[in-house]
Design a protein around this motif. Sequence first.
Motif, PDB file in Angstrom:
ATOM      1  N   VAL B  32       0.866  -1.185   0.000  1.00 21.51           N
ATOM      2  CA  VAL B  32       0.000   0.000   0.000  1.00 21.51           C
ATOM      3  C   VAL B  32       0.896   1.226   0.000  1.00 21.51           C
ATOM      4  CG1 VAL B  32      -2.106  -0.706   1.155  1.00 21.51           C
ATOM      5  CG2 VAL B  32      -0.120  -0.162   2.511  1.00 21.51           C
ATOM      6  N   ASP B  33       0.348   2.364  -0.399  1.00 23.74           N
ATOM      7  CA  ASP B  33       1.119   3.600  -0.293  1.00 23.74           C
ATOM      8  C   ASP B  33       0.302   4.662   0.434  1.00 23.74           C
ATOM      9  OD1 ASP B  33      -0.689   4.573  -2.088  1.00 23.74           O
ATOM     10  OD2 ASP B  33       0.691   4.629  -3.789  1.00 23.74           O
ATOM     11  N   GLN B  34       0.832   5.880   0.482  1.00 24.62           N
ATOM     12  CA  GLN B  34       0.213   6.961   1.258  1.00 24.62           C
ATOM     13  C   GLN B  34      -1.200   7.314   0.809  1.00 24.62           C
ATOM     14  OE1 GLN B  34       2.253  10.638   0.488  1.00 24.62           O
ATOM     15  NE2 GLN B  34       3.033   9.908  -1.470  1.00 24.62           N
ATOM     16  N   TYR B  35      -1.522   7.072  -0.485  1.00 25.85           N
ATOM     17  CA  TYR B  35      -2.876   7.361  -0.969  1.00 25.85           C
ATOM     18  C   TYR B  35      -3.823   6.190  -0.704  1.00 25.85           C
ATOM     19  CZ  TYR B  35      -0.103  10.663  -3.760  1.00 25.85           C
ATOM     20  OH  TYR B  35       0.767  11.628  -4.169  1.00 25.85           O
ATOM     21  N   LEU B  36      -3.301   5.162  -0.058  1.00 26.17           N
ATOM     22  CA  LEU B  36      -4.004   3.894   0.122  1.00 26.17           C
ATOM     23  C   LEU B  36      -4.305   3.229  -1.216  1.00 26.17           C
ATOM     24  CD1 LEU B  36      -6.321   4.574   3.191  1.00 26.17           C
ATOM     25  CD2 LEU B  36      -3.914   3.967   3.130  1.00 26.17           C
ATOM     26  N   ASN B  37      -3.486   3.514  -2.223  1.00 25.37           N
ATOM     27  CA  ASN B  37      -3.473   2.670  -3.415  1.00 25.37           C
ATOM     28  C   ASN B  37      -3.051   1.291  -2.946  1.00 25.37           C
ATOM     29  OD1 ASN B  37      -3.956   4.868  -5.129  1.00 25.37           O
ATOM     30  ND2 ASN B  37      -1.764   5.273  -5.376  1.00 25.37           N
ATOM     31  N   ILE B  38      -3.572   0.275  -3.589  1.00 26.64           N
ATOM     32  CA  ILE B  38      -3.325  -1.095  -3.130  1.00 26.64           C
ATOM     33  C   ILE B  38      -2.828  -1.936  -4.290  1.00 26.64           C
ATOM     34  CG2 ILE B  38      -4.525  -3.200  -2.375  1.00 26.64           C
ATOM     35  CD1 ILE B  38      -6.343  -1.447  -0.726  1.00 26.64           C
ATOM     36  N   LYS B  39      -1.847  -2.770  -4.018  1.00 27.10           N
ATOM     37  CA  LYS B  39      -1.454  -3.773  -5.007  1.00 27.10           C
ATOM     38  C   LYS B  39      -1.807  -5.149  -4.463  1.00 27.10           C
ATOM     39  CE  LYS B  39       2.334  -2.536  -8.091  1.00 27.10           C
ATOM     40  NZ  LYS B  39       3.799  -2.627  -8.241  1.00 27.10           N
ATOM     41  N   LEU B  40      -2.467  -5.934  -5.294  1.00 28.49           N
ATOM     42  CA  LEU B  40      -2.847  -7.289  -4.882  1.00 28.49           C
ATOM     43  C   LEU B  40      -2.165  -8.307  -5.783  1.00 28.49           C
ATOM     44  CD1 LEU B  40      -6.728  -7.050  -4.353  1.00 28.49           C
ATOM     45  CD2 LEU B  40      -4.944  -6.984  -2.612  1.00 28.49           C
ATOM     46  N   GLU B  41      -1.895  -9.471  -5.206  1.00 25.72           N
ATOM     47  CA  GLU B  41      -1.339 -10.592  -5.975  1.00 25.72           C
ATOM     48  C   GLU B  41      -2.271 -11.782  -5.871  1.00 25.72           C
ATOM     49  OE1 GLU B  41       2.580 -11.070  -4.315  1.00 25.72           O
ATOM     50  OE2 GLU B  41       3.481 -10.076  -6.038  1.00 25.72           O
ATOM     51  N   ASN B  42      -2.147 -12.688  -6.833  1.00 24.20           N
ATOM     52  CA  ASN B  42      -2.995 -13.892  -6.895  1.00 24.20           C
ATOM     53  C   ASN B  42      -4.466 -13.529  -6.738  1.00 24.20           C
ATOM     54  OD1 ASN B  42      -0.858 -15.771  -7.158  1.00 24.20           O
ATOM     55  ND2 ASN B  42      -0.417 -15.440  -4.989  1.00 24.20           N
ATOM     56  N   THR B  43      -4.883 -12.560  -7.533  1.00 23.19           N
ATOM     57  CA  THR B  43      -6.243 -12.060  -7.381  1.00 23.19           C
ATOM     58  C   THR B  43      -7.261 -12.970  -8.052  1.00 23.19           C
ATOM     59  OG1 THR B  43      -5.932 -10.760  -9.379  1.00 23.19           O
ATOM     60  CG2 THR B  43      -5.554  -9.651  -7.305  1.00 23.19           C
ATOM     61  N   ARG B  44      -8.455 -12.971  -7.500  1.00 19.55           N
ATOM     62  CA  ARG B  44      -9.596 -13.538  -8.215  1.00 19.55           C
ATOM     63  C   ARG B  44     -10.806 -12.666  -7.894  1.00 19.55           C
ATOM     64  NH1 ARG B  44      -8.469 -16.599  -4.044  1.00 19.55           N
ATOM     65  NH2 ARG B  44     -10.104 -16.930  -2.523  1.00 19.55           N
ATOM     66  N   VAL B  45     -11.644 -12.535  -8.920  1.00 22.02           N
ATOM     67  CA  VAL B  45     -12.808 -11.679  -8.779  1.00 22.02           C
ATOM     68  C   VAL B  45     -13.929 -12.500  -8.155  1.00 22.02           C
ATOM     69  CG1 VAL B  45     -14.555 -10.452 -10.113  1.00 22.02           C
ATOM     70  CG2 VAL B  45     -12.145 -10.149 -10.636  1.00 22.02           C
ATOM     71  N   VAL B  46     -14.620 -11.927  -7.180  1.00 27.07           N
ATOM     72  CA  VAL B  46     -15.645 -12.678  -6.461  1.00 27.07           C
ATOM     73  C   VAL B  46     -16.787 -13.067  -7.398  1.00 27.07           C
ATOM     74  CG1 VAL B  46     -17.290 -12.595  -4.554  1.00 27.07           C
ATOM     75  CG2 VAL B  46     -15.002 -11.616  -4.273  1.00 27.07           C
ATOM     76  N   ASP B  47     -17.247 -12.141  -8.237  1.00 27.46           N
ATOM     77  CA  ASP B  47     -18.319 -12.441  -9.190  1.00 27.46           C
ATOM     78  C   ASP B  47     -17.730 -12.517 -10.604  1.00 27.46           C
ATOM     79  OD1 ASP B  47     -20.614 -12.779 -10.580  1.00 27.46           O
ATOM     80  OD2 ASP B  47     -21.591 -10.930  -9.916  1.00 27.46           O
ATOM     81  N   GLN B  48     -17.129 -13.665 -10.904  1.00 28.28           N
ATOM     82  CA  GLN B  48     -16.408 -13.837 -12.169  1.00 28.28           C
ATOM     83  C   GLN B  48     -17.318 -13.681 -13.394  1.00 28.28           C
ATOM     84  OE1 GLN B  48     -13.300 -13.720 -13.898  1.00 28.28           O
ATOM     85  NE2 GLN B  48     -12.666 -15.023 -12.192  1.00 28.28           N
ATOM     86  N   GLU B  49     -18.557 -14.154 -13.281  1.00 24.88           N
ATOM     87  CA  GLU B  49     -19.512 -14.104 -14.395  1.00 24.88           C
ATOM     88  C   GLU B  49     -19.740 -12.671 -14.882  1.00 24.88           C
ATOM     89  OE1 GLU B  49     -22.037 -17.227 -14.991  1.00 24.88           O
ATOM     90  OE2 GLU B  49     -19.915 -17.771 -14.750  1.00 24.88           O
ATOM     91  N   LYS B  50     -19.823 -11.768 -13.919  1.00 27.30           N
ATOM     92  CA  LYS B  50     -20.179 -10.389 -14.232  1.00 27.30           C
ATOM     93  C   LYS B  50     -18.986  -9.606 -14.798  1.00 27.30           C
ATOM     94  CE  LYS B  50     -22.515  -6.663 -11.913  1.00 27.30           C
ATOM     95  NZ  LYS B  50     -22.639  -6.064 -10.572  1.00 27.30           N
ATOM     96  N   PHE B  51     -17.773 -10.077 -14.516  1.00 23.41           N
ATOM     97  CA  PHE B  51     -16.574  -9.353 -14.961  1.00 23.41           C
ATOM     98  C   PHE B  51     -15.615 -10.288 -15.698  1.00 23.41           C
ATOM     99  CE2 PHE B  51     -18.179  -7.466 -11.014  1.00 23.41           C
ATOM    100  CZ  PHE B  51     -18.404  -6.164 -11.402  1.00 23.41           C
ATOM    101  N   PRO B  52     -16.022 -10.794 -16.892  1.00 24.00           N
ATOM    102  CA  PRO B  52     -15.203 -11.777 -17.603  1.00 24.00           C
ATOM    103  C   PRO B  52     -13.837 -11.245 -18.025  1.00 24.00           C
ATOM    104  CG  PRO B  52     -16.961 -10.962 -19.023  1.00 24.00           C
ATOM    105  CD  PRO B  52     -17.224 -10.426 -17.647  1.00 24.00           C
TER     106      PRO B  52
END
Lengths: 128, 93
Positions: B32-52
């Motif tokens: 994370v940084d000072q703006y609370l920008n976030i970097k994620l790894e090994n991501t998966r989208v919770v609603d995969q159908e809606k966001f192919p």
Amino acid sequence: MSWAGPEDIYLSTSLASYLDKKLLVLLRDGRKLLGILRSFDQFANAVLEGACERVIVGDLYCDIPLGLYVIRGENVVLIGELELEKEELPPHMTRVSETEIKRAQKVEREASDLKGTMRKRMEFLDMD
Amino acid sequence: MLFFSYFKDLVGKEVTVELKNDLAIRGTLHSVDQYLNIKLENTRVVDQEKFPHMLSVRNCFIRGSVVRYVQLPPEGVDIELLHDATRREARGG
């Protein structure tokens, strides 16, 4: 201003580790841009080379080429690294031409407009 | 800077980030940084159908300004510690 050393880059939240990679940029209006990141700053302003917009309508999709794009940071929602060896989209989705996707977009928009006006007309019934 | 420090302690943990466009992404907090920008790894989208279009995204950068919630692991919250830190911050220490 000092630059992060090469060992810091991969541990920091900066976009440096995404430079020269093919990325997916999600914008606040729901648009999806693909391209190679060439530059960025602390606001997430970004320069994409060979950018294209990926339009998805149902199971159809199309990549519309745009060229070199500078994106203003405030419009950025998410920047994702694309795994090139993996399928980019689910296998059931088909690629269509630009004219076809525009037509599909128009149909979808008209359907949602119609839904809106129907709802407005039915408002006096006070459902919910 | 309280929440910045707080999120820094959560690096390496599994979190779910819900965005203002209702996209929810689960992944390992990379930084994370000072703006609370976030970097994620090994991501998966919770609603995969809606966001192919998110299918082949494994690592991502999320702009802090579009985050609605960050769902933390239960053991990631030390209320006592956070409480103390908040008071210290409020006193200007």
